[in-house]
Design an enzyme around this catalytic site. Structure first.
Site, PDB file in Angstrom:
ATOM      1  CB  CYS A  22      -9.837  -1.899   5.452  1.00 54.37           C
ATOM      2  SG  CYS A  22      -8.482  -0.744   5.170  1.00 54.37           S
TER       3      CYS A  22
ATOM      4  CB  CYS B 261      -7.474   1.356   8.345  1.00 57.98           C
ATOM      5  SG  CYS B 261      -7.885   2.392   6.921  1.00 57.98           S
TER       6      CYS B 261
ATOM      7  CD  GLU C  91     -10.847   3.551   9.252  1.00 55.30           C
ATOM      8  OE1 GLU C  91     -11.757   2.772   9.561  1.00 55.30           O
ATOM      9  OE2 GLU C  91     -10.646   3.926   8.088  1.00 55.30           O
TER      10      GLU C  91
ATOM     11  CG  HIS D 202      -9.208   3.561   3.509  1.00 53.38           C
ATOM     12  ND1 HIS D 202      -9.354   2.219   3.779  1.00 53.38           N
ATOM     13  CD2 HIS D 202      -9.179   3.670   2.153  1.00 53.38           C
ATOM     14  CE1 HIS D 202      -9.411   1.541   2.644  1.00 53.38           C
ATOM     15  NE2 HIS D 202      -9.297   2.401   1.638  1.00 53.38           N
TER      16      HIS D 202
END
Length: 161
Positions: free
Chosen positions: A88, A91, A60, A58
């Protein structure tokens, strides 16, 4: 010394990085950046799940990884993470583990859900005390062995992070 940046300029860079990745079918519409405590930009990344065949890639997480490498530390205390969407659960966990001080985000969780992302499933799982044996199962058969490993770590006075 790098020039100080504004959150606005960094968010625009994260958006553009996400747009590039998204348009090249490398990942979703997510971008992130890390700014250090002095206002210097350390990393600008995007989601690369599809390119890397890595569900943890992801934006992040990629930004945390890049910033940590550049700083030579797992500790990003004092840093700000700028991201195109509310993090999420994975993250958010990474942000907390990295000791990132502030997160500035663009879209809400419902915005991601409205285009098909399923973060709410994980948040609901956590809210229900992670009590779904279809997802998590404690193995009492292995617990003693794993506890010994933990005890060894503690006895050797290893770093807690």
């Amino acid at each position: 010394m790098k020039p100080k940046v504004t959150v606005q300029s960094v968010m625009l860079q994260a958006i553009e990085k996400a747009r590039e990745t998204m348009n090249n079918d490398l990942g979703g519409p997510f971008g992130a950046a890390v700014i250090d405590e002095h206002g210097e930009l350390i990393a600008v990344t995007s989601n690369s799940v599809l390119n890397d065949h890595d569900p943890t890639a992801h934006a992040e997480m990629n930004a945390i990884r890049e910033a940590s490498k550049k700083r030579g530390s797992h500790d990003l205390s004092g840093c700000t993470l700028v991201t195109t969407a509310y993090p999420c659960p994975m993250c958010l966990g990474g942000i907390i583990w990295a000791n990132i001080t502030t997160v500035i985000y663009g879209c809400r969780p419902k915005d991601a859900e409205s285009i098909g992302f399923r973060d709410d499933f994980i948040y609901d799982f956590i809210k229900k005390d992670c009590d779904d044996p279809n997802v998590l199962q404690l193995s009492e058969d292995f617990r003693d062995r794993c506890l010994k490993l933990f005890d060894e770590y503690k006895k050797k006075n290893k770093t807690i992070y």
